[in-house]
Scaffold this active site. Structure first.
Site, PDB file in Angstrom:
ATOM      1  N   ASP A  65       0.830  -1.197   0.000  1.00  0.00           N
ATOM      2  CA  ASP A  65       0.000   0.000   0.000  1.00  0.00           C
ATOM      3  C   ASP A  65       0.866   1.249   0.000  1.00  0.00           C
ATOM      4  O   ASP A  65       2.026   1.204  -0.409  1.00  0.00           O
ATOM      5  CB  ASP A  65      -0.948  -0.024   1.215  1.00  0.00           C
ATOM      6  CG  ASP A  65      -2.306   0.581   0.913  1.00  0.00           C
ATOM      7  OD1 ASP A  65      -2.364   1.803   0.695  1.00  0.00           O
ATOM      8  OD2 ASP A  65      -3.306  -0.157   0.891  1.00  0.00           O
ATOM      9  N   ASP A 243      -7.729  19.541  -4.427  1.00  0.00           N
ATOM     10  CA  ASP A 243      -6.429  19.859  -5.030  1.00  0.00           C
ATOM     11  C   ASP A 243      -5.855  18.649  -5.754  1.00  0.00           C
ATOM     12  O   ASP A 243      -5.326  18.762  -6.868  1.00  0.00           O
ATOM     13  CB  ASP A 243      -5.442  20.327  -3.949  1.00  0.00           C
ATOM     14  CG  ASP A 243      -5.674  21.768  -3.518  1.00  0.00           C
ATOM     15  OD1 ASP A 243      -6.223  22.544  -4.320  1.00  0.00           O
ATOM     16  OD2 ASP A 243      -5.303  22.110  -2.380  1.00  0.00           O
ATOM     17  N   HIS A 292      -3.926   5.962   3.309  1.00  0.00           N
ATOM     18  CA  HIS A 292      -4.605   4.801   2.730  1.00  0.00           C
ATOM     19  C   HIS A 292      -4.147   3.510   3.406  1.00  0.00           C
ATOM     20  O   HIS A 292      -4.958   2.682   3.842  1.00  0.00           O
ATOM     21  CB  HIS A 292      -4.334   4.760   1.226  1.00  0.00           C
ATOM     22  CG  HIS A 292      -5.209   3.827   0.458  1.00  0.00           C
ATOM     23  ND1 HIS A 292      -4.905   2.492   0.281  1.00  0.00           N
ATOM     24  CD2 HIS A 292      -6.386   4.030  -0.193  1.00  0.00           C
ATOM     25  CE1 HIS A 292      -5.846   1.922  -0.456  1.00  0.00           C
ATOM     26  NE2 HIS A 292      -6.754   2.832  -0.754  1.00  0.00           N
ATOM     27  N   SER A 465     -11.060  -0.547  -1.867  1.00  0.00           N
ATOM     28  CA  SER A 465      -9.846  -0.586  -1.034  1.00  0.00           C
ATOM     29  C   SER A 465     -10.162  -0.915   0.413  1.00  0.00           C
ATOM     30  O   SER A 465      -9.311  -1.441   1.136  1.00  0.00           O
ATOM     31  CB  SER A 465      -9.126   0.763  -1.083  1.00  0.00           C
ATOM     32  OG  SER A 465      -8.438   0.935  -2.290  1.00  0.00           O
TER      33      SER A 465
END
Length: 564
Positions: A65, A243, A292, A465
């Site tokens: 990851d 962004d 993540h 995920s």
């Protein structure tokens, strides 16, 4: 997050407000029981009651990851520590080629401590890698070998997709408008709330005094509702997400005419097209933005007995972090070497919550998956979030081992399920990829509460995920309590024990208005249930060595040096 899906809804942010109903407490809904709690969770309490008389064996789960926060209060005690490595001495104590790999390894860095955080998508890399070789040339495929034909056809596909992105510039314009509006409303809310950082929940509770403040509140809450953002998200997190989306879209626009920088060569400096050049990187598994990977790790194994934060699926698990996924598409070489590192260092389950539409060095990844298969290691992979049928759309990595002309028997692909209490009430997540052949099972992947970087932070994220680590946690649980079962038997127990709906009960096919039975969306036709899976696992007899034998890969790792 689904901010990029709001482009067509942007006018709503200017003209409408929305009412927000009181939400259920979604924390840990994925662990609940469908019958007792009326949530489509995995029945974890029943699972542990069933296993109460059994003694577990510790299992290592590798998480390939973006990295992990090694200081997190709910993770620090469940992280894998390399037993043969002395921390911080600058030596390769165990002789595996990786210096100070205490928590795992970071394939996205260099020995000077510099790290790759962002990169472009694989499609762009493929397009410019072969552009000089194929663009504007007279190509005779009859004179090409198989590798050259495959590269040419892959380049044609990439070129077509890049040049046909006619809406990219318009979408970029709308995204910049959205960001400008967000900044304007953010400034007003900061002024009136007297807070630099605030959550969506803070805004819901706030009563503005001015007309401008009320408009700013309504605009932000409308954005949150349309994007299905969690109330714990802050203003800074939303702006950062916007962004990132804008940067990604700008890259797509620029890719039509300009080759991107070679970020990998600038930082990592390996000989990328040589698979045997594998001892690169560094030991910093917290590099870049580990959000993540930290969230994924918590779903699998956040400490269950410390009465803080949240509970992971599996106890008696150690998380090995292998950092190989930047913001942008991962590299095939890093993934292949990450899988091999995990196998060689004792992982029995590998979670892979990433994916892409191009895989130019797929043979390297195939060889690594086959190597894991030969060593009895189970791989769990997220299906992806494009609401596409991956039976007919390219999605990598996958279980089709082209180099071996076979299908991996140790590979589970996971789609994301939801619940009738969440969002629009669809049981299949609206963003989830699906496929009656390629997707094996659905598991909870919407509004999943787990660990976030910062030492003691938690929050909600969603995606396949998040669904994959729920399955990886159950797989680890089975391997812990039934250690003599093979990877193939664990896969069998998970897939054959799913909760199925009657064929008369239809669900919405992601990305369409069609309603179909679940069996049309995944091969098992159902939803992960840990309780049923361990009950089935308990009935299985360990395979004999002959039954469980997987041949060690006979194909030597080959370098792909065409147009190096």
């Amino acid at each position: 997050m689904k901010l990029k899906m709001l482009l067509g809804c942007l006018p709503v942010l200017f003209f409408f407000s929305t009412l927000f109903a009181q939400q259920h407490d979604m924390k840990g809904w994925q662990l609940l029981d469908p019958a007792k709690d009326s949530f489509y969770g995995i029945s974890l309490n029943n699972t542990y009651q069933f296993l109460a008389s059994k003694k577990p064996k510790q299992v290592v789960v590798a998480v390939i990851d973006s990295g992990v926060d090694t200081t997190h209060e709910d993770l620090k005690n469940v992280l894998w520590h390399n037993p043969k490595e002395i921390p911080g001495n600058g030596k390769d104590d165990d002789g595996n080629g990786y210096v100070d790999d205490v928590y795992g390894w970071n394939f996205l860095g260099n020995e000077n401590g510099e790290n790759l955080s962002k990169d472009v998508d694989e499609r762009t890399r493929v397009y410019y890698r072969f552009k000089n070789q194929f663009s504007g040339k007279s190509i005779d495929e009859d004179t090409m070998n198989e590798l050259e034909k495959e590269q040419y056809n892959t380049w044609l596909k990439a070129a077509s997709e890049i040049q046909s992105g006619g809406n990219d510039q318009t979408e970029l314009m709308y995204m910049n408008m959205m960001l400008k509006l967000m900044h304007k409303n953010d400034k007003k809310l900061q002024d009136e709330m007297q807070k630099k950082v605030y959550s969506i929940d803070d805004v819901e509770q706030f009563a503005p005094k001015s007309t401008e403040g009320k408009q700013a509140k309504f605009a932000l809450l409308t954005l949150a509702k349309l994007a299905e953002l969690d109330n714990s998200m802050t203003n800074t997190e939303i702006i950062n997400e916007l962004d990132d989306e804008i940067e990604s879209k700008q890259q797509s626009v620029d890719a039509k005419t300009t080759a991107p920088p070679n970020y990998r060569a600038q930082i990592i400096g390996d000989d990328y097209y040589n698979i045997n050049d594998r001892y690169y990187g560094n030991s910093d598994v917290m590099a870049g933005d580990p959000m993540h990977g930290t969230h994924v790790s918590g779903i699998i194994a956040a400490q269950r007995d410390n009465n803080i934060g949240m509970q992971g699926v599996a106890n008696d698990v150690k998380i090995m972090m292998i950092r190989a996924v930047p913001q942008g598409d991962e590299y095939d070489k890093d993934i292949a070497l990450a899988i091999k590192y995990a196998v060689d260092n004792g992982a029995k389950v590998i979670n892979m919550s990433f994916g892409k539409g191009y895989s130019p060095e797929k043979q390297w990844v195939d060889e690594a998956v086959r190597y894991a298969e030969s060593k009895d290691v189970l791989i769990v992979h997220a299906a992806g979030n494009e609401a596409e049928d991956i039976d007919s759309t390219d999605n990598y990595p996958n279980s089709d081992l082209k180099a071996f002309h076979t299908t991996a028997t140790n590979f589970i692909t996971v789609g994301a399920s939801s619940d009738k209490h969440i969002g629009s009430g669809n049981i299949i997540a609206s963003f989830s990829n699906y496929g009656a052949g390629e997707v094996n099972v659905f598991a909870p992947g919407v509004k999943i509460y787990s660990t976030l970087p910062g030492g003691n932070r938690y929050g909600f994220l969603q995606g396949t995920s998040m669904a994959a680590p729920v399955v990886a946690g159950v797989a680890a649980l089975i391997r812990s309590y039934f250690p003599d079962l093979s990877a193939q038997q664990v896969k069998y127990a998970i897939e054959k024990s799913v909760v199925q709906l009657p064929d008369s009960v239809l669900v919405q096919e992601p990305g369409t208005n069609k309603t179909v039975p679940v069996k049309d969306l995944c091969s098992s036709g159902g939803f992960l249930n840990a309780y049923a899976a361990v009950q089935l696992a308990a009935t299985l007899k360990p395979e004999t060595p002959a039954q469980n034998k997987q041949d060690t890969p006979k194909i030597k790792l080959q370098n792909n040096i065409t147009n190096k």
